[in-house]
Design an enzyme around this catalytic site. Structure first.
Site, PDB file in Angstrom:
ATOM      1  N   TYR A 265       5.581   4.940  -2.597  1.00  0.00           N
ATOM      2  CA  TYR A 265       5.598   3.889  -1.587  1.00  0.00           C
ATOM      3  C   TYR A 265       6.439   2.681  -2.008  1.00  0.00           C
ATOM      4  CZ  TYR A 265       2.018   5.902   1.483  1.00  0.00           C
ATOM      5  OH  TYR A 265       1.350   6.692   2.373  1.00  0.00           O
TER       6      TYR A 265
ATOM      7  N   LYS B 196      -1.185  15.448 -10.152  1.00  0.00           N
ATOM      8  CA  LYS B 196      -0.500  16.737 -10.198  1.00  0.00           C
ATOM      9  C   LYS B 196       0.236  16.755 -11.533  1.00  0.00           C
ATOM     10  CE  LYS B 196       0.945  20.622  -8.283  1.00  0.00           C
ATOM     11  NZ  LYS B 196       0.092  21.759  -7.876  1.00  0.00           N
TER      12      LYS B 196
ATOM     13  N   ASP C 143      -3.964  19.664  -5.254  1.00  0.00           N
ATOM     14  CA  ASP C 143      -4.113  20.828  -4.356  1.00  0.00           C
ATOM     15  C   ASP C 143      -5.525  21.399  -4.447  1.00  0.00           C
ATOM     16  OD1 ASP C 143      -3.387  21.516  -6.974  1.00  0.00           O
ATOM     17  OD2 ASP C 143      -2.041  23.140  -6.394  1.00  0.00           O
TER      18      ASP C 143
ATOM     19  N   ASP D 200      -3.244   8.586   0.084  1.00  0.00           N
ATOM     20  CA  ASP D 200      -3.015   8.527   1.535  1.00  0.00           C
ATOM     21  C   ASP D 200      -3.449   9.832   2.176  1.00  0.00           C
ATOM     22  OD1 ASP D 200      -1.959   7.656   4.065  1.00  0.00           O
ATOM     23  OD2 ASP D 200      -0.279   9.015   3.692  1.00  0.00           O
TER      24      ASP D 200
ATOM     25  N   ASP E 297      -7.180  10.876   4.587  1.00  0.00           N
ATOM     26  CA  ASP E 297      -7.274  11.459   5.938  1.00  0.00           C
ATOM     27  C   ASP E 297      -8.184  12.685   5.890  1.00  0.00           C
ATOM     28  OD1 ASP E 297      -5.518   9.561   6.998  1.00  0.00           O
ATOM     29  OD2 ASP E 297      -4.397  11.056   8.144  1.00  0.00           O
TER      30      ASP E 297
HETATM   31  C1  IPM Z   1      -2.716   4.400   5.751  1.00  0.00           C
HETATM   32  C2  IPM Z   1      -1.533   4.635   6.638  1.00  0.00           C
HETATM   33  C3  IPM Z   1      -0.332   3.907   6.040  1.00  0.00           C
HETATM   34  C4  IPM Z   1      -0.095   4.466   4.652  1.00  0.00           C
HETATM   35  C5  IPM Z   1       0.956   3.984   6.872  1.00  0.00           C
HETATM   36  C6  IPM Z   1       0.743   3.549   8.301  1.00  0.00           C
HETATM   37  C7  IPM Z   1       2.068   3.186   6.237  1.00  0.00           C
HETATM   38  O1  IPM Z   1      -1.279   5.986   6.795  1.00  0.00           O
HETATM   39  O2  IPM Z   1      -3.135   3.230   5.602  1.00  0.00           O
HETATM   40  O3  IPM Z   1      -3.268   5.367   5.219  1.00  0.00           O
HETATM   41  O4  IPM Z   1       0.605   5.472   4.506  1.00  0.00           O
HETATM   42  O5  IPM Z   1      -0.609   3.878   3.707  1.00  0.00           O
HETATM   43 MN    MN Z   2      -2.763   7.248   5.815  1.00  0.00          MN
END
Ligand code: IPM
Ligand code: MN
Length: 326
Positions: A121, A172, A205, A229, A233
């Site tokens: 990032y 990893k 993984d 990140d 999710d």
């Molecule tokens: C998160 C989002 C952000 C990230 C994006 C929108 C830049 O996906 O906060 O997880 O990748 O950190």
């Molecule tokens: Mn995210």
């Protein structure tokens, strides 16, 4: 004493979930002195402003920031993400991204600590010969000893404060032998200072399998920016859905305000329909209150949000229900 909070609803459903979070905070009896900031994709399309250094300077005097979601389909990818969200994380040195996950049935309860200012990032890289057949694009992963160590230290402190006292590093190391080596050495060295914390290591993984099949093995997880990140999710998906996933972008050194936001995005597909789940924003607000020392109000909001996974209702109805339970 009221807390000075910068509020950035952002785009899309951000404008629907943030009012619910503010409503719940008020109902919990905490008074906020809020300053609204109109930022995000819609603002950019209007006058070209993403985030100025002057606004960031203004934020340094605040106690915290509460953000809904940013991004609109009609803005090129990366512009708002890098120019607003990542600029906030970097300029305010929000080096820990804390994302808790609780199974609706209580079978797992873990927290991901994602390094929030480095890795892929950081923005290292670029193009050579762009648009030609010989085009080159690189995007390096930046890992500093200081950045990795402060994040790992935060994770050990957090693990030591929890009943299970267990910390898993996810990386990893079998392929990313430079970054992984720095992470592994730092983890091992810091671990020696925390004899009460048991440790584990998973490749990213394999961690994806465990998140789905055996999430109860985790207590606290520490990982780099991109793995964090992606994993968070997945963490949301196995913990009732992304509509319940909250997060804090923390400056644990408290040299400036920390920023709290739901993990989800602006969801343009359902924006304006009063359909978005406000619980992720409400739980992010609870995390903000706890970080500001309002431990009791934070815990009461959290308790009022329990069992909301079984609810069906509009954004405002779910907000009202949380208020009623307080
Ligand atoms: C998160 C989002 C952000 C990230 C994006 C929108 C830049 O996906 O906060 O997880 O990748 O950190
Ligand atoms: Mn995210």
């Amino acid at each position: 004493m009221s807390h000075r909070i910068g509020v950035i609803p952002g785009d899309g459903i951000g404008h629907e979930v943030i009012p619910e979070a503010l409503k719940v905070i008020a109902a919990a009896g905490v008074s906020l002195d809020t300053v609204d900031y109109d930022l995000g994709g819609a603002r950019y399309l209007r006058d070209g402003v993403v985030l100025t250094d002057d606004i960031v300077e203004e934020w340094r005097g605040l106690d915290a920031l509460l953000l809904g979601a940013v991004g609109t389909p009609d803005v090129p990818p990366g512009l708002i993400e890098r120019g607003l969200l990542l600029k906030m994380r970097f300029d305010l040195d929000l080096y820990v991204n804390q994302r808790p996950f609780l199974a609706p049935d209580g079978t797992h309860d873990f927290i991901v600590i994602r390094e929030n200012t480095e890795g892929t990032y950081a923005g290292e890289g670029g193009f050579l010969r762009r648009g030609t057949p010989h085009e080159v694009a690189t995007q390096g992963s930046v890992n500093t000893r200081m950045g990795v160590e402060r994040c790992i230290r935060y994770a050990f402190d957090l693990a030591a404060s929890r009943p299970r006292q267990h910390l898993t590093m996810v990386h990893k190391t079998n392929v990313l032998t430079f970054a992984g080596d720095l992470w592994e050495r730092t983890f091992t060295e810091v671990a020696a200072e925390y004899p009460s914390v048991t440790t584990a290591y998973n490749h990213v993984d394999a961690a994806c399998i465990y998140f789905v099949e055996a999430p109860q093995r985790y207590d606290v997880i520490v990982t780099d920016n991109l793995f964090g990140d992606i994993l968070t999710d997945l963490g949301g998906a196995v913990s009732g859905g992304i509509g319940f996933a909250s997060s804090g972008n923390l400056n644990p050194a408290r040299t400036g305000p920390s920023m709290f936001e739901p993990v989800h995005g602006s969801a343009p597909d359902i924006a304006g329909q009063n359909r978005a789940n406000p619980v992720a924003a409400i739980l992010s607000a609870a995390m903000m209150l706890e970080f500001l020392g309002e431990i009791d109000a934070g815990a009461r909001i959290r308790a009022a949000c329990a069992e909301t996974a079984t609810l069906v209702g509009s954004t405002t109805e779910v907000g009202d229900l949380v208020v009623a339970r307080l």
